[in-house]
Design an enzyme around this catalytic site. Structure first.
Site, PDB file in Angstrom:
ATOM      1  N   GLY A 352       0.681  -1.364  -0.088  1.00 59.48           N
ATOM      2  CA  GLY A 352      -0.013  -0.077  -0.040  1.00 59.48           C
ATOM      3  C   GLY A 352       0.955   1.235   0.054  1.00 59.48           C
ATOM      4  N   SER A 353       0.463   2.489   0.808  1.00 61.14           N
ATOM      5  CA  SER A 353       1.067   3.500   0.653  1.00 61.14           C
ATOM      6  C   SER A 353       2.316   3.775   1.262  1.00 61.14           C
ATOM      7  CB  SER A 353       0.092   4.543   1.532  1.00 61.14           C
ATOM      8  OG  SER A 353      -0.987   4.720   0.833  1.00 61.14           O
ATOM      9  N   THR A 354       2.638   2.676   1.907  1.00 64.53           N
ATOM     10  CA  THR A 354       4.180   2.605   2.428  1.00 64.53           C
ATOM     11  C   THR A 354       5.285   2.484   1.568  1.00 64.53           C
ATOM     12  OG1 THR A 354       3.824   0.375   2.898  1.00 64.53           O
ATOM     13  CG2 THR A 354       3.553   1.705   4.724  1.00 64.53           C
ATOM     14  N   PHE A 355       4.868   2.156   0.193  1.00 64.50           N
ATOM     15  CA  PHE A 355       5.742   1.934  -0.888  1.00 64.50           C
ATOM     16  C   PHE A 355       5.869   3.229  -1.851  1.00 64.50           C
ATOM     17  CE2 PHE A 355       7.305   0.264  -5.088  1.00 64.50           C
ATOM     18  CZ  PHE A 355       8.194  -0.604  -4.291  1.00 64.50           C
TER      19      PHE A 355
END
Length: 631
Positions: A352-355
């Site tokens: 998700g957004s941690t990438f």
């Protein structure tokens, strides 16, 4: 002729006897009856002799008649003896010449035996030399009731009290079987000493070594366990089997004819062994802090599972690797088998957004964007037949790249990805290691998954979804490795938990060889991205729950849908937060993940960020990191 013989015989019979000198005849006639008897006896003897000669003559004639049969039998016996001798000679030649070497070796094998004693495995210790795994003496306790010098009832009472077993059940065992009753297979040394100290007959204690884990479940996902055969089955007990087993010199012993061992062939130094210990990079203090906070949040949100990883980005040392639920290595047989594989390296998920910070770094490195570029976030964007929205359908209007990370704008990330050529973008994802297996000393690591290059390039949706962390999958540890490249100036290091073998004085005797770090991003790019990530932990950022007064923290939240079989599960999400500290001199990466938390307010910023904050506070203490203003 016959007439002549008859005439000769009659003439001799009629011819008178000649008298002997001295008138012996008269004297003979005057002899007494004793002399007559003696003459009669002599006559009888002569007759008997003549008869025996006749019998012998008849026997000789019979033997001469049977001699052909005798010769045939003798010949047969001689032939059999000759063939038997030839057979013995051939067999002797085979045994001595043809099979001599093989039979000699077989005889030696029967007379000699190679023994390798059971030796304790090496200790496993954390970075502060706190023991995580150790071998300790244990005993198999057996009894032989037929040798008891007390009654079965008395023995049952004595042993039952010490072993904490029911005396009645023990007495039944003693009455049912007279020998070889096993009462315990893993008896502690102190308990065995108490029993043997009684000095009773019929008790046998066989010494062995048992693996013991003093920290219980504190680091079981890292340390693992050994089975009843003393073979590692998980963690470093499995992956570092060769380092943990001591190499002992074997002993060759001779055996007597009755099978008894003769111990006169033991080599010098046979019973000596080294004092090496397997030193890990794990810090028990961080493990304890991470597990406590992770368990608290899992209970609070009714989550399925969770994980925390702390890595020193300079060299890839893992200071903490925690997953929950876990198991106690001392009683692994009572645990679910699925827990034995550490899911931080063995399970895949969509980050998700941690990438997103990594995608920003790729775009900056390729020149697709500049740090001060601005994008228009309308809250929705259509790609082919797909419509992409922000979380909670929010729209942010004109925002810069730092704000795209701060608010976790999906629309802004899609627009950034559209500025990169798909084939170039795909190449950078491969350089980061997507689609490959992570190199680490933790066992059971699996390869991450990435769509094929043809599919990625030909389908506009793939680059768009990849820009905000969906459509591919990796392990939590692999994400930590990639985020570490942002903290150490752009290098991809090898995450590891094994530091090497040290002796009791702390001197290093062995260090594993690892792949050299690969430069992925330029230090300037990583510095800019880390500073942009600092805005995420600001007062109005999605990761504000990770703020620590006096310290500059960079971070990124993530709330991703969970997929199964290529289909997203309705209502199922995985929340996460990744932090880098300190911003002015980045070094440490902290990742917290909570899988399937319950409740409407379950996001990376509300569920995972508080865990990361507690862990970073413990990290600041253990590593003595000074506040940002005091550097």
């Amino acid at each position: 002729m016959q007439k002549f013989l008859r005439k000769f015989s009659l003439t001799n019979l009629l011819k008178p006897k000649r008298r002997s000198r001295g008138n012996s005849w008269g004297k003979m006639r005057q002899s007494n009856d004793g002399a007559t008897s003696k003459s009669s006896l002599n006559s009888s003897a002569k007759i008997a002799t003549r008869e025996s000669k006749d019998v012998a003559l008849k026997s000789s004639n019979t033997a001469l008649k049977e001699s052909p049969k005798l010769k045939s039998r003798l010949l047969t016996v001689w032939v059999l003896l000759i063939f038997a001798g030839i057979g013995l000679g051939v067999n002797l030649y085979r045994l001595q010449i043809l099979d001599g070497q093989k039979l000699t070796q077989r005889a030696r094998n029967q007379q000699m035996v190679n023994l390798r004693p059971q030796t304790p495995r090496r200790l496993v210790v954390d970075r502060n030399r706190e023991v995580l795994a150790v071998d300790r003496p244990a005993y198999t306790l057996s009894v032989h009731p037929k040798q008891f010098d007390k009654s079965n009832s008395e023995m049952a009472q004595l042993l039952g009290t010490i072993l904490d077993q029911d005396a009645g059940e023990l007495e039944e065992k003693f009455n049912a079987k007279k020998s070889g009753i096993v009462l315990s297979k893993n008896l502690a040394e102190e308990t065995a000493d108490r029993i043997l100290g009684l000095g009773l007959n019929g008790i046998e204690a066989t010494k062995k070594y048992s693996r013991f884990y003093p920290q219980q479940d504190l680091a079981s996902e890292v340390v693992g366990y050994v089975n009843v055969d003393r073979r590692g089955q998980a963690g470093v007990e499995y992956s570092q089997e060769k380092l943990l087993e001591r190499v002992m010199q074997g002993m060759r012993m001779s055996r007597t004819g009755k099978g008894a061992m003769m111990s006169n062939h033991a080599p010098d130094g046979f019973i000596n062994h080294d004092d090496f210990q397997l030193l890990l990079t794990i810090d028990n203090r961080l493990q304890r802090a991470a597990r406590y906070e992770l368990k608290r949040q899992i209970r609070r949100y009714g989550a399925k599972r969770g994980a925390v990883i702390v890595m020193d980005a300079y060299d890839g040392s893992l200071l903490a690797v925690v997953s929950q639920p876990t198991y106690n290595s001392n009683s692994y047989s009572k645990s679910d088998i699925s827990l034995f594989k550490n899911w931080t390296v063995a399970d895949l998920y969509e980050p998700g957004s941690t990438f997103k910070p990594l995608n920003v770094a790729i775009a900056l490195e390729t020149g697709a964007i500049k740090p001060d570029d601005v994008f228009n976030d309308s809250g929705v964007i259509k790609i082919s037949d797909r419509t992409i929205n922000n979380s909670e359908n929010k729209r942010y209007g004109r925002i810069n790249i730092a704000q795209i990370l701060q608010y976790s704008s999906n629309i802004g990330m899609v627009q950034i990805s559209q500025r990169m050529r798909p084939n170039v973008y795909y190449g950078w994802l491969e350089r980061l290691g997507l689609g490959q297996k992570l190199e680490t000393d933790l066992p059971f690591a699996v390869a991450s998954q990435l769509k094929s290059q043809d599919e990625f390039i030909s389908t506009p949706v793939e680059p768009a979804t990849t820009s905000f962390g969906q459509g591919f999958s990796l392990t939590p540890l692999q994400l930590v490795q990639m985020m570490g490249s942002l903290a150490n100036g752009g290098k991809l290091v090898t995450p590891h938990v094994v530091k090497g073998l040290v002796d009791s004085n702390g001197q290093m005797h062995y260090s594993p060889n690892r792949s050299q770090a690969r430069q992925i991003f330029s230090p300037l790019t990583t510095q800019r991205v880390v500073e942009m990530m600092e805005t995420v932990v600001a007062a109005d950022g999605t990761g504000k729950a990770a703020q620590i007064p006096g310290y500059r923290i960079a971070g990124k939240t993530g709330t991703a849908q969970k997929a199964s079989g290529g289909v997203y599960i309705k209502g199922a999400r995985i929340t996460s937060f990744v932090g880098i500290l300190p911003v002015e001199s980045p070094r440490y990466v902290v990742l917290a993940i909570v899988d399937e938390p319950k409740g409407e307010n379950s996001y990376g910023g509300t569920v995972a960020a508080p865990i990361a904050k507690s862990v970073m506070e413990a990290l600041i203490t253990t590593e003595q990191i000074p506040p940002s203003g005091q550097r």
